[in-house]
Design an enzyme around this catalytic site. Structure first.
Site, PDB file in Angstrom:
ATOM      1  N   GLU A 403       0.791  -1.210   0.205  1.00  0.00           N
ATOM      2  CA  GLU A 403      -0.211   0.175  -0.025  1.00  0.00           C
ATOM      3  C   GLU A 403       0.714   1.289  -0.033  1.00  0.00           C
ATOM      4  O   GLU A 403       0.420   2.277  -0.696  1.00  0.00           O
ATOM      5  CB  GLU A 403      -1.006   0.071   1.118  1.00  0.00           C
ATOM      6  CG  GLU A 403      -2.014  -0.919   1.276  1.00  0.00           C
ATOM      7  CD  GLU A 403      -3.098  -0.682   0.237  1.00  0.00           C
ATOM      8  OE1 GLU A 403      -2.971   0.401  -0.629  1.00  0.00           O
ATOM      9  OE2 GLU A 403      -3.976  -1.405  -0.108  1.00  0.00           O
ATOM     10  N   SER A 422      -2.181   6.312  -6.131  1.00  0.00           N
ATOM     11  CA  SER A 422      -3.522   6.702  -6.423  1.00  0.00           C
ATOM     12  C   SER A 422      -3.872   7.752  -5.761  1.00  0.00           C
ATOM     13  O   SER A 422      -5.060   8.305  -5.743  1.00  0.00           O
ATOM     14  CB  SER A 422      -4.381   5.549  -6.276  1.00  0.00           C
ATOM     15  OG  SER A 422      -4.430   5.066  -4.642  1.00  0.00           O
TER      16      SER A 422
END
Length: 518
Positions: A403, A422
């Site tokens: 992540e 992102s």
């Protein structure tokens, strides 16, 4: 961390070790998993890999590190001849019983004294005689006292195919009892439930957490009935998916496409600056093969086929967040559970939960890289049957790597974690030399620690704010190697290996899946 075939053929002599070795510790990642296995009709140029011959290994260093166990009729070459010469001509095989799992197995504890290791060859001859297939041998040196004199004793833990009550197994046990100081049939070890075949992921894919089923009151789309209806439709599609079906195609709305485009416009210049080379390379390929662009949301079915042809990874639609255990268990099968819904169009640059922008722009391109794919599966395999505390440790390792992981490139920090790739604000905060951040950071830069899974496993982290700490690996290969080493040190109830041909998890000892059964 993986050794070559020559290492497999080496017979280790000398001090007996109780460490159990597994095949994935001995065969190279590229050789064992390669770059993918596709069941879809991809073009021939995309089919870069086919699963190799499956070789299962489990033996005790110091006894026979060349024990090779097979689940098919493929030859094992020199390993077979060397094993035969060292172990009296016995070549155990491990047939898989249709449809999914191995045949029943039994665990024994044998205590052998006086003659020590030399007696093992004699004992193993009877496994051959009674056609019993060994799946694991582990030794533990000990001593026993005879009238004040110490004599060497060796405890051997042996797992084999078959069960008490089978004629050949009963004959074997009757023969071994007078040859051993003690012979015990061990009970199955009880562990947390985990999927053994890819079809069993259907049993956990719908176990979304409460936050994944219903919108919270502070969600931007909470008061939008059209958005809520759309989420319900996508939930239905996800829950209808089965392991052997192609992912249904989604017709995205104009609002969803515009939201995707807004995120793309913000991220594209930052990717060029701060994304790792592996991400940029994969993104270019996915533009060509999966329809990635600012004006088009790619379909998970196309992405899944592409990833499978490259690294053997697949996408699996889910309705929302899964528990850490269920999510990590899926990674063991090289399956990434992904949401399909889009954040609310009123706030295109904000989402309180992982949405399709996070999944497809952050995660999916990295799964086209072999090192990253193997790294992710390593965490998944370690999670199978693990204790709650170890799952929590693995989840933290996942958080600070998959992540929010960083790696070095030419002396600078580049992102490989999806949470960064992102998020335009946090990507710049983590990677830019000036570390621009929101007010909550008080102008302070983040702490950058060298990647160390043992430290990451104990590191707390916030969910709703920028991360105050990131971990920096030397490379993706370094991140993978350290993660594998960390997983080897966990007190795992068994060693697990994924068989890509049968889509099953092979484990080296009999267990009973009890707690958490779906």
């Amino acid at each position: 961390m993986f050794a070559s075939k020559s290492a497999v053929r080496t017979l280790v002599r000398g001090k007996i070790s109780s460490r159990v070795l597994a095949t994935q510790r001995l065969l190279s990642t590229a050789e064992h998993f390669g770059s993918g296995y596709s069941r879809d009709d991809m073009s021939q140029r995309n089919k870069e890999w086919k699963p190799p011959v499956n070789r299962y290994f489990s033996a005790t260093a110091g006894l026979a590190s060349s024990v090779m166990l097979r689940d098919d009729a493929h030859e094992v070459g020199l390993e077979e001849s060397i094993f035969k010469s060292q172990m009296g001509g016995i070549l155990p095989t491990l047939p898989l019983s249709p449809p999914f799992f191995e045949s029943p197995r039994t665990s024994l504890l044998m205590e052998l004294s006086d003659r020590g290791v030399g007696v093992l060859n004699e004992v193993l001859q009877y496994f051959k005689k009674f056609d019993v297939n060994i799946t694991r041998i582990e030794s533990r040196p000990a001593v026993m006292d005879h009238d004040g004199n110490k004599f060497p004793r060796f405890d051997f833990f042996v797992d084999f195919s078959g069960k008490v009550g089978d004629v050949n197994v009963d004959q074997l046990l009757d023969t071994l009892r007078p040859m051993t100081d003690k012979l015990l049939v061990l009970d199955e070890k009880e562990v947390h439930w985990f999927p053994r075949h890819v079809s069993e992921i259907d049993m956990i894919a719908s176990r979304t957490l409460d936050a994944g089923k219903d919108l919270e009151s502070d969600h931007p789309g909470f008061s939008d009935p059209m958005y809520r209806a759309r989420r319900a439709e996508l939930t239905r599609l996800a829950n209808e998916h089965c392991w052997d079906k192609t992912i249904q195609r989604v017709e995205y709305t104009r609002d969803e496409i515009n939201t995707w485009g807004a995120v793309w416009d913000q991220m594209e210049p930052l990717w060029e600056k701060y994304a790792c080379t592996e991400y940029l390379r994969s993104l270019e390929q996915m533009k060509a093969y999966c329809g990635y662009s600012r004006d088009s949301i790619p379909q998970q079915a196309d992405i899944s086929s592409f990833l499978e042809s490259r690294t053997g990874f697949r996408m699996r639609p889910v309705a929302g967040l899964l528990s850490s255990r269920d999510f990590l268990n899926s990674l063991a099968f090289r399956i990434f559970c992904s949401t399909q819904y889009m954040r609310h169009h009123s706030r295109p640059l904000y989402t309180p939960e992982p949405d399709i922008c996070h999944e497809l722009l952050g995660h999916a391109p990295m799964f086209a890289d072999r090192d990253f794919a193997d790294f992710s599966q390593e965490i998944g395999l370690a999670s199978l049957g693990a204790s709650d505390s170890d799952v929590e440790k693995l989840a933290r390792c996942y958080w600070f790597s998959v992540e929010f992981g960083l790696c070095k490139e030419d002396g600078t920090s580049k992102a490989y974690g999806a949470g960064l790739l992102s998020s335009f604000g946090e990507l710049e905060y983590a990677c830019s030399p000036s570390h621009p951040g929101p007010e909550e950071t008080n102008g302070a830069p983040p702490e950058i620690k060298n990647w160390d899974p043992s430290i990451a496993a104990a590191q707390e982290f916030p969910i709703t704010t920028y991360q105050p700490t990131y971990f920096l690996a030397e490379s993706l290969q370094d991140a993978k190697d350290q993660m594998r080493q960390y997983c080897e040190g966990l007190p795992r109830p068994f060693f697990a290996q994924y068989n890509a041909r049968t889509e099953t998890i092979h484990i080296d000892r009999p267990v009973k899946r009890v707690e958490g059964t779906p």
